[in-house]
Design a protein around this motif. Structure first.
Motif, short mmCIF file in Angstrom:
data_model
loop_
_atom_site.label_atom_id
_atom_site.label_comp_id
_atom_site.label_asym_id
_atom_site.label_seq_id
_atom_site.Cartn_x
_atom_site.Cartn_y
_atom_site.Cartn_z
N GLU A 244 0.93 -1.16 0.01
CA GLU A 244 -0.02 -0.03 -0.08
C GLU A 244 0.71 1.35 0.03
O GLU A 244 0.58 2.21 -0.81
CB GLU A 244 -1.05 0.10 1.26
N ASP B 178 -0.88 -4.96 3.11
CA ASP B 178 -1.07 -3.91 3.69
C ASP B 178 -0.47 -3.93 5.09
O ASP B 178 -1.03 -4.59 5.97
CB ASP B 178 -2.75 -3.92 3.90
N ILE C 8 -1.02 -1.72 7.71
CA ILE C 8 -1.85 -1.18 8.59
C ILE C 8 -3.31 -1.13 7.81
O ILE C 8 -3.50 -0.02 7.31
CB ILE C 8 -1.53 -0.15 9.51
N ASP C 9 -4.16 -2.12 8.11
CA ASP C 9 -5.51 -1.84 7.24
C ASP C 9 -6.38 -1.28 8.63
O ASP C 9 -6.32 -2.03 9.63
CB ASP C 9 -5.98 -3.26 6.80
N GLY C 10 -6.92 -0.31 8.19
CA GLY C 10 -7.59 0.40 9.28
C GLY C 10 -6.80 1.56 9.88
O GLY C 10 -6.88 1.75 11.26
N THR C 11 -5.89 2.34 8.94
CA THR C 11 -5.05 3.09 9.56
C THR C 11 -5.79 4.09 10.40
O THR C 11 -5.28 4.84 11.28
CB THR C 11 -4.33 3.89 8.41
N PHE D 73 -16.81 3.39 3.86
CA PHE D 73 -16.93 4.38 3.09
C PHE D 73 -15.62 4.74 3.00
O PHE D 73 -14.54 4.56 3.55
CB PHE D 73 -17.48 5.67 3.94
N TYR E 31 -12.52 7.71 1.04
CA TYR E 31 -11.88 8.89 1.80
C TYR E 31 -12.24 9.98 0.72
O TYR E 31 -12.08 11.23 1.26
CB TYR E 31 -10.26 8.87 1.46
N ARG F 58 -20.13 -0.51 10.83
CA ARG F 58 -18.95 -0.01 10.31
C ARG F 58 -17.82 0.05 11.12
O ARG F 58 -17.54 0.82 11.91
CB ARG F 58 -19.27 1.52 10.02
N ALA G 182 -12.13 -1.30 8.96
CA ALA G 182 -10.89 -2.33 8.52
C ALA G 182 -11.42 -3.33 7.38
O ALA G 182 -11.77 -4.13 8.02
CB ALA G 182 -10.02 -2.66 9.57
N ALA G 183 -11.38 -3.26 6.18
CA ALA G 183 -11.73 -4.22 5.14
C ALA G 183 -11.40 -5.48 5.61
O ALA G 183 -12.08 -6.67 5.65
CB ALA G 183 -11.58 -3.81 4.01
N TYR H 176 -20.55 -8.40 4.19
CA TYR H 176 -19.85 -7.28 4.16
C TYR H 176 -19.97 -7.06 2.59
O TYR H 176 -19.58 -7.69 1.97
CB TYR H 176 -18.37 -7.41 4.84
N GLU I 113 -18.22 -3.40 0.36
CA GLU I 113 -17.76 -2.16 0.24
C GLU I 113 -17.08 -1.63 -1.23
O GLU I 113 -16.70 -2.69 -1.82
CB GLU I 113 -16.38 -1.96 0.94
N ASP J 247 -6.24 -4.31 0.53
CA ASP J 247 -7.32 -4.39 1.33
C ASP J 247 -8.01 -5.63 1.25
O ASP J 247 -8.65 -6.28 2.42
CB ASP J 247 -8.43 -3.37 1.32
C1 LIP Z 1 -9.30 1.30 4.73
C2 LIP Z 1 -10.18 0.04 4.48
C3 LIP Z 1 -11.79 0.49 4.80
C4 LIP Z 1 -12.22 1.56 4.08
C5 LIP Z 1 -11.19 2.95 4.35
C6 LIP Z 1 -10.00 2.37 4.04
P1 LIP Z 1 -6.93 1.61 4.90
O1 LIP Z 1 -8.18 0.83 4.26
O2 LIP Z 1 -9.78 -1.09 5.43
O3 LIP Z 1 -12.58 -0.63 4.85
O4 LIP Z 1 -13.86 1.98 4.52
O5 LIP Z 1 -11.80 3.89 3.39
O6 LIP Z 1 -9.71 2.19 2.42
O7 LIP Z 1 -6.71 3.00 4.16
O8 LIP Z 1 -6.82 1.79 6.40
O9 LIP Z 1 -5.60 0.70 4.47
#
Ligand code: LIP
Length: 264
Positions: free
Chosen positions: A70, A86, A88-91, A159, A161, A185, A188-189, A204, A206, A213
């Motif tokens: 990423e 990734d 950190i997913d869910g930054t 949602f 960014y 919600r 973190a996908a 789920y 998105e 992700d």
């Molecule tokens: C996030 C995803 C989440 C999504 C955020 C973002 P990141 O990834 O895990 O599901 O809603 O908009 O894409 O940016 O934390 O790696």
């Protein structure tokens, strides 16, 4: 070989997880190191440090592999194995100190995701899967829930960014909320996909996910019995990714197609 790739991915994800968790716990407020697509699409020093650590561990063990990360992009390999990462997913959760973030590492062999790990450093939970081998949480097999009706389904979503994208996603959600049990919600996908795999969510979906992700979490959900797909016969991807129990997937796919959830 898949068992070797998974073992390397799991060991590396745990080490990177320790690094980012310790960094988060060492400070009251985490600093934003930069932004990407929009001012709310943030990156912290922990994201880049973790990706560097993951990259160095994977290349030390397998120097001819490729890498899709990423934060620092693509390295083309010659072995046929590519790592989709990734750090950190869910930054945003990580930034705010919410314990819902994960290190996600998938091994793609000849273009097909064949091994994946999603590790939540805050809870210590680790989901793993290899293609055809089932899905596991901390070594114990996991399966999707038995939910077979959309009206009784607990559904996760997310949602983007971009403000315009969020407005569109919210308008789709207006028509989803009345026909499901409830919405979650979590932010973190990769963890949302693992929640479907563990029966903590029944579905789920998105729009706007990136390969990092989706790669590991998508395999884990599919190996736990979920239908993992896009809309209109497309595979799960940036237009839309959906993971649900077989009984819920048909209704949810039809609803999201009717609502045009795969376009702005
Ligand atoms: C996030 C995803 C989440 C999504 C955020 C973002 P990141 O990834 O895990 O599901 O809603 O908009 O894409 O940016 O934390 O790696």
């Amino acid at each position: 070989m898949l068992a070797e790739l998974l073992a390397l991915a799991e060991k590396t994800a745990r080490e990177a997880g320790d690094l980012v968790r310790d960094r988060r716990e060492a400070v009251e407020r985490m600093a934003v190191a930069g932004t990407k697509s929009t001012p709310t699409d943030v990156v912290t020093e922990s994201d880049t440090a973790a990706e560097e650590l993951i990259r160095s561990r994977l290349f030390a063990a397998r120097p001819d592999d490729g890498f899709v990360g990423e934060e620092d992009g693509v390295v083309v390999g010659s072995s046929g194995v590519d790592w989709v990462v990734d750090p950190i997913d869910g930054t945003v959760n990580y930034l705010y100190g919410l314990p819902q973030y994960a290190v996600s590492i998938a091994a793609q062999v000849d273009g097909v995701v064949r091994a994946g790990v999603v590790h939540n450093p805050a809870s210590g939970e680790t989901w793993t899967a290899v293609l055809g081998g089932g899905a596991f949480l901390d070594g114990r097999p996991v399966r999707v829930s038995a939910c077979s009706s959309l009206s009784l389904a607990l559904v996760g979503t997310g949602f983007g960014y971009d403000a315009g994208r969020r407005a569109r996603q919210a308008s789709v959600l207006l028509d989803v909320v009345p026909v499901v049990r409830d919405i979650r919600r979590a932010g973190a996908a990769a963890l949302d996909l693992c929640a479907v795999a563990s029966g903590r969510l029944d579905a789920y979906y998105e729009r706007g996910l990136n390969p990092w992700d989706l790669a590991a979490g998508g395999l884990i959900a599919a190996e736990a019995g979920a239908v993992v797909t896009g809309l209109r016969g497309a595979p799960a991807g940036n237009d839309l990714a959906l993971a649900a129990t077989p009984g819920v997937a048909t209704e949810l796919t039809a609803l999201l197609e009717r609502l045009g959830a795969d376009h702005d």
